[in-house]
Design a protein around this motif. Structure first.
Motif, short mmCIF file in Angstrom:
data_model
loop_
_atom_site.label_atom_id
_atom_site.label_comp_id
_atom_site.label_asym_id
_atom_site.label_seq_id
_atom_site.Cartn_x
_atom_site.Cartn_y
_atom_site.Cartn_z
N LEU A 170 0.59 -9.99 2.74
CA LEU A 170 1.74 -10.38 3.56
C LEU A 170 2.29 -9.17 4.31
CD1 LEU A 170 3.81 -12.44 4.53
CD2 LEU A 170 5.18 -11.88 2.51
N GLY A 171 2.42 -8.05 3.63
CA GLY A 171 2.90 -6.83 4.28
C GLY A 171 1.98 -6.38 5.39
N ASN A 172 0.66 -6.46 5.16
CA ASN A 172 -0.29 -6.11 6.21
C ASN A 172 -0.14 -7.01 7.42
OD1 ASN A 172 -1.39 -4.00 4.81
ND2 ASN A 172 -3.31 -5.01 4.33
N LEU A 173 0.01 -8.31 7.19
CA LEU A 173 0.16 -9.25 8.30
C LEU A 173 1.45 -8.97 9.08
CD1 LEU A 173 -0.79 -11.71 9.87
CD2 LEU A 173 0.45 -13.14 8.22
N LEU A 174 2.55 -8.77 8.37
CA LEU A 174 3.82 -8.50 9.05
C LEU A 174 3.76 -7.19 9.84
CD1 LEU A 174 6.32 -9.54 6.24
CD2 LEU A 174 5.80 -10.79 8.35
N CYS A 175 3.21 -6.15 9.23
CA CYS A 175 3.10 -4.86 9.91
C CYS A 175 2.15 -4.95 11.11
CB CYS A 175 2.62 -3.78 8.95
SG CYS A 175 3.88 -3.30 7.75
N ALA A 176 1.07 -5.72 10.98
CA ALA A 176 0.14 -5.89 12.09
C ALA A 176 0.82 -6.57 13.28
CB ALA A 176 -1.08 -6.70 11.64
N CYS A 232 2.98 -1.19 3.43
CA CYS A 232 2.74 -2.63 3.66
C CYS A 232 3.00 -3.42 2.37
CB CYS A 232 1.32 -2.87 4.15
SG CYS A 232 1.02 -2.27 5.81
N TYR A 233 2.51 -2.89 1.26
CA TYR A 233 2.74 -3.56 -0.03
C TYR A 233 4.24 -3.67 -0.31
CZ TYR A 233 3.72 -3.79 -4.98
OH TYR A 233 4.26 -4.12 -6.19
N ARG A 234 4.98 -2.59 -0.09
CA ARG A 234 6.44 -2.61 -0.34
C ARG A 234 7.13 -3.64 0.55
NH1 ARG A 234 8.81 1.45 -3.99
NH2 ARG A 234 10.70 0.63 -3.05
N ILE A 235 6.73 -3.72 1.81
CA ILE A 235 7.32 -4.70 2.72
C ILE A 235 7.00 -6.11 2.26
CG2 ILE A 235 7.19 -5.63 5.08
CD1 ILE A 235 6.89 -2.66 6.00
N GLY A 236 5.73 -6.36 1.88
CA GLY A 236 5.35 -7.68 1.38
C GLY A 236 6.09 -8.05 0.11
N ALA A 237 6.25 -7.09 -0.81
CA ALA A 237 6.99 -7.35 -2.05
C ALA A 237 8.43 -7.67 -1.75
CB ALA A 237 6.89 -6.14 -2.98
N LEU A 238 9.02 -6.99 -0.79
CA LEU A 238 10.40 -7.26 -0.39
C LEU A 238 10.55 -8.68 0.14
CD1 LEU A 238 13.28 -6.02 0.21
CD2 LEU A 238 12.39 -5.60 2.50
N PHE A 239 9.62 -9.10 0.99
CA PHE A 239 9.69 -10.45 1.57
C PHE A 239 9.42 -11.53 0.53
CE2 PHE A 239 9.93 -8.51 5.64
CZ PHE A 239 10.47 -9.47 6.48
N LEU A 240 8.59 -11.24 -0.46
CA LEU A 240 8.30 -12.23 -1.51
C LEU A 240 9.31 -12.19 -2.65
CD1 LEU A 240 4.42 -11.95 -1.74
CD2 LEU A 240 5.75 -13.81 -0.72
N GLY A 241 10.17 -11.21 -2.65
CA GLY A 241 11.16 -11.09 -3.71
C GLY A 241 10.61 -10.52 -5.00
N HIS A 242 9.45 -9.87 -4.93
CA HIS A 242 8.86 -9.24 -6.12
C HIS A 242 9.41 -7.83 -6.26
CE1 HIS A 242 4.98 -11.83 -5.68
NE2 HIS A 242 6.02 -12.55 -6.04
#
Length: 186
Positions: free
Chosen positions: A133-139, A98-108
């Motif tokens: 953000l990753g948790n929300l998207l995955c949820a 989830c963290y990796r997905i959120g970082a990808l979407f935020l550009g971090h």
């Protein structure tokens, strides 16, 4: 052996859940029979609620999932089983994805998994936004996908049962056996 009979044997009983420390305090709300039905709407809804809540922080997952399942009147045992996918063994991997997905979407640029980094509370503020953000998207994806997969599988099974019933009736009629008249539709 059908799926429903397997589920009935393997899911926690209403009595066991009513006596549970984690959700027993919902009291009379747990007596709603719709929370225990095994039908397409209730099971698909239970999977969706559980799939969404499994990405919540671990301390509130079961409470929130049970409250939402009771409010939405979906299958409570299914909801709790799906929520339990995130447990102390699976949680680090799931939350890191989830963290990796959120970082990808935020550009971090994502931070590699090093146990000492993740266990240091001082680093958590830097990873909180991508993680949330990753948790929300995955949820959202998990609950939506789970709902539609259960709906599709349930409909597929129903179509097979109807086709099998038609084959049996046709075989009976070609063999000269009179079809039993019934006022009840199945």
């Amino acid at each position: 052996m059908g799926v429903k009979s397997w589920l009935r044997r393997n899911l926690p009983s209403p009595r066991k859940l009513r006596e549970s420390r984690q959700i027993g305090f919902f009291g009379e709300l747990l007596h709603d029979p719709r929370l225990w039905h095994l039908n397409r709407r209730s099971v698909a809804g239970g999977v969706a609620v559980g799939g969404f809540c499994m990405f919540f922080p671990p301390l509130g997952q079961i409470f929130v999932a049970a409250a939402v399942a009771i409010r939405a009147r979906v299958n409570l045992p299914i909801t709790l089983v799906v929520v339990s996918i995130t447990n102390p063994l699976t949680m680090p991997a799931i939350y890191y994805v989830c963290y990796r997905i959120g970082a990808l979407f935020l550009g971090h640029p994502p931070i590699e998994f090093r146990t000492e980094f993740w266990l240091d509370y001082d680093n958590w503020l830097g990873i909180l936004a991508p993680l949330l953000l990753g948790n929300l998207l995955c949820a959202i994806v998990c609950s939506t996908l789970g709902y539609f997969v259960v709906q599709g599988l349930w409909r597929r099974r129903l179509r097979r049962e109807i086709a099998e019933r038609r084959r049996r009736l046709q075989a009976l009629s070609t063999a000269g056996v009179r079809r039993p008249s019934s006022s009840r539709r199945t």
